[in-house]
Motif scaffolding. Structure first.
Motif, PDB file in Angstrom:
ATOM      1  N   TYR A 179      47.821  -4.239   7.437  1.00 20.32           N
ATOM      2  CA  TYR A 179      48.208  -5.361   6.584  1.00 20.32           C
ATOM      3  C   TYR A 179      49.717  -5.572   6.607  1.00 20.32           C
ATOM      4  N   ALA A 180      50.105  -6.815   6.399  1.00 18.42           N
ATOM      5  CA  ALA A 180      51.510  -7.109   6.179  1.00 18.42           C
ATOM      6  C   ALA A 180      51.926  -6.539   4.828  1.00 18.42           C
ATOM      7  N   ASP A 181      53.195  -6.156   4.725  1.00 18.39           N
ATOM      8  CA  ASP A 181      53.680  -5.574   3.471  1.00 18.39           C
ATOM      9  C   ASP A 181      53.495  -6.531   2.291  1.00 18.39           C
ATOM     10  N   SER A 182      53.581  -7.818   2.551  1.00 16.45           N
ATOM     11  CA  SER A 182      53.511  -8.804   1.483  1.00 16.45           C
ATOM     12  C   SER A 182      52.138  -8.893   0.833  1.00 16.45           C
ATOM     13  N   VAL A 183      51.098  -8.391   1.509  1.00 17.53           N
ATOM     14  CA  VAL A 183      49.742  -8.502   0.968  1.00 17.53           C
ATOM     15  C   VAL A 183      49.089  -7.141   0.764  1.00 17.53           C
ATOM     16  N   LYS A 184      49.767  -6.081   1.173  1.00 16.62           N
ATOM     17  CA  LYS A 184      49.184  -4.737   1.088  1.00 16.62           C
ATOM     18  C   LYS A 184      48.841  -4.417  -0.365  1.00 16.62           C
ATOM     19  N   GLY A 185      47.629  -3.914  -0.575  1.00 12.33           N
ATOM     20  CA  GLY A 185      47.168  -3.582  -1.910  1.00 12.33           C
ATOM     21  C   GLY A 185      46.497  -4.736  -2.638  1.00 12.33           C
ATOM     22  N   ARG A 186      46.627  -5.951  -2.089  1.00  4.64           N
ATOM     23  CA  ARG A 186      46.017  -7.131  -2.724  1.00  4.64           C
ATOM     24  C   ARG A 186      44.932  -7.756  -1.854  1.00  4.64           C
ATOM     25  N   PHE A 187      45.098  -7.681  -0.541  1.00  9.74           N
ATOM     26  CA  PHE A 187      44.143  -8.274   0.398  1.00  9.74           C
ATOM     27  C   PHE A 187      43.363  -7.168   1.089  1.00  9.74           C
ATOM     28  N   THR A 188      42.104  -7.457   1.383  1.00 12.56           N
ATOM     29  CA  THR A 188      41.253  -6.512   2.093  1.00 12.56           C
ATOM     30  C   THR A 188      40.492  -7.251   3.188  1.00 12.56           C
ATOM     31  N   VAL A 189      40.590  -6.761   4.406  1.00  9.07           N
ATOM     32  CA  VAL A 189      39.849  -7.353   5.518  1.00  9.07           C
ATOM     33  C   VAL A 189      38.642  -6.461   5.818  1.00  9.07           C
ATOM     34  N   SER A 190      37.501  -7.103   6.070  1.00 11.60           N
ATOM     35  CA  SER A 190      36.275  -6.369   6.344  1.00 11.60           C
ATOM     36  C   SER A 190      35.432  -7.151   7.334  1.00 11.60           C
ATOM     37  N   ARG A 191      34.351  -6.525   7.788  1.00 12.03           N
ATOM     38  CA  ARG A 191      33.539  -7.148   8.827  1.00 12.03           C
ATOM     39  C   ARG A 191      32.069  -6.897   8.530  1.00 12.03           C
ATOM     40  N   ASP A 192      31.256  -7.907   8.749  1.00  9.04           N
ATOM     41  CA  ASP A 192      29.800  -7.785   8.670  1.00  9.04           C
ATOM     42  C   ASP A 192      29.265  -8.027  10.068  1.00  9.04           C
ATOM     43  N   ASP A 193      28.871  -6.960  10.743  1.00  8.01           N
ATOM     44  CA  ASP A 193      28.448  -7.090  12.138  1.00  8.01           C
ATOM     45  C   ASP A 193      27.133  -7.844  12.278  1.00  8.01           C
ATOM     46  N   VAL A 194      26.274  -7.772  11.292  1.00  6.07           N
ATOM     47  CA  VAL A 194      25.005  -8.495  11.347  1.00  6.07           C
ATOM     48  C   VAL A 194      25.257 -10.002  11.299  1.00  6.07           C
ATOM     49  N   LYS A 195      26.181 -10.399  10.457  1.00 12.09           N
ATOM     50  CA  LYS A 195      26.498 -11.828  10.313  1.00 12.09           C
ATOM     51  C   LYS A 195      27.585 -12.282  11.291  1.00 12.09           C
ATOM     52  N   ASN A 196      28.127 -11.342  12.080  1.00  4.80           N
ATOM     53  CA  ASN A 196      29.206 -11.671  13.014  1.00  4.80           C
ATOM     54  C   ASN A 196      30.344 -12.402  12.295  1.00  4.80           C
ATOM     55  N   THR A 197      30.727 -11.855  11.165  1.00  2.00           N
ATOM     56  CA  THR A 197      31.697 -12.494  10.290  1.00  2.00           C
ATOM     57  C   THR A 197      32.754 -11.489   9.849  1.00  2.00           C
ATOM     58  N   VAL A 198      33.989 -11.944   9.793  1.00  2.11           N
ATOM     59  CA  VAL A 198      35.097 -11.166   9.245  1.00  2.11           C
ATOM     60  C   VAL A 198      35.564 -11.843   7.968  1.00  2.11           C
ATOM     61  N   TYR A 199      35.787 -11.045   6.946  1.00  2.00           N
ATOM     62  CA  TYR A 199      36.184 -11.561   5.641  1.00  2.00           C
ATOM     63  C   TYR A 199      37.617 -11.163   5.311  1.00  2.00           C
ATOM     64  N   LEU A 200      38.247 -11.974   4.494  1.00  2.00           N
ATOM     65  CA  LEU A 200      39.540 -11.615   3.905  1.00  2.00           C
ATOM     66  C   LEU A 200      39.398 -11.807   2.400  1.00  2.00           C
ATOM     67  N   GLN A 201      39.283 -10.694   1.689  1.00  2.00           N
ATOM     68  CA  GLN A 201      39.234 -10.717   0.224  1.00  2.00           C
ATOM     69  C   GLN A 201      40.662 -10.723  -0.292  1.00  2.00           C
ATOM     70  N   MET A 202      41.002 -11.744  -1.060  1.00  2.00           N
ATOM     71  CA  MET A 202      42.355 -11.900  -1.563  1.00  2.00           C
ATOM     72  C   MET A 202      42.333 -11.828  -3.078  1.00  2.00           C
ATOM     73  N   ASP A 203      42.971 -10.826  -3.635  1.00  2.00           N
ATOM     74  CA  ASP A 203      43.035 -10.619  -5.077  1.00  2.00           C
ATOM     75  C   ASP A 203      44.481 -10.723  -5.557  1.00  2.00           C
ATOM     76  N   SER A 204      44.632 -10.884  -6.852  1.00  2.00           N
ATOM     77  CA  SER A 204      45.971 -10.975  -7.460  1.00  2.00           C
ATOM     78  C   SER A 204      46.848 -11.976  -6.711  1.00  2.00           C
ATOM     79  N   LEU A 205      46.303 -13.156  -6.494  1.00  2.00           N
ATOM     80  CA  LEU A 205      47.007 -14.158  -5.705  1.00  2.00           C
ATOM     81  C   LEU A 205      48.255 -14.663  -6.420  1.00  2.00           C
ATOM     82  N   HIS A 206      49.284 -14.909  -5.606  1.00  2.00           N
ATOM     83  CA  HIS A 206      50.560 -15.426  -6.075  1.00  2.00           C
ATOM     84  C   HIS A 206      50.747 -16.839  -5.533  1.00  2.00           C
TER      85      HIS A 206
END
Length: 111
Positions: A59-86
């Protein structure tokens, strides 16, 4: 047709959350490194997160601890969960894999 399609953007208040999705067509995302970038008006496009084929993330320092990237291989999808948005997270968010870009999805953080 080989393409990446993002979704999940929108308007959210400061402190809120959004989850972006990047769906691959014609690409097996689990075999690739998939990155999330963002571009704010008048600024250069910057990488905010990456998930490698191994599952390792970075992660970039600016989003570390707030954003989470994950992957669902069955759905062939990558997610970006963004919390505590500024407000400064406001940008068009793009996913990138195999030298291809999606069309982008707008995220606006404002009260």
């Amino acid at each position: 047709q080989v393409q990446l399609v993002e979704s999940g953007g929108g308007l959210v208040q400061p402190g809120g959350s959004l989850r972006l999705a990047c769906v691959g067509s014609g690409l097996i995302l689990s075999r690739l490194s998939v990155s999330w970038f963002r571009q704010a008006p008048g600024q250069a496009r910057e990488q905010v997160a990456v998930i490698r084929w191994s599952g390792a993330t970075q992660y970039a320092d600016s989003v570390k601890g707030r954003f989470t990237v994950s992957r669902d291989d069955v759905k062939n999808t990558v997610y970006l969960q963004m919390d505590s948005l500024h407000p400064e997270d406001t940008a068009v968010y793009y996913c990138r894999a195999d030298l291809r870009w999606g069309q982008g999805t707008q995220v606006t953080v404002s009260s």
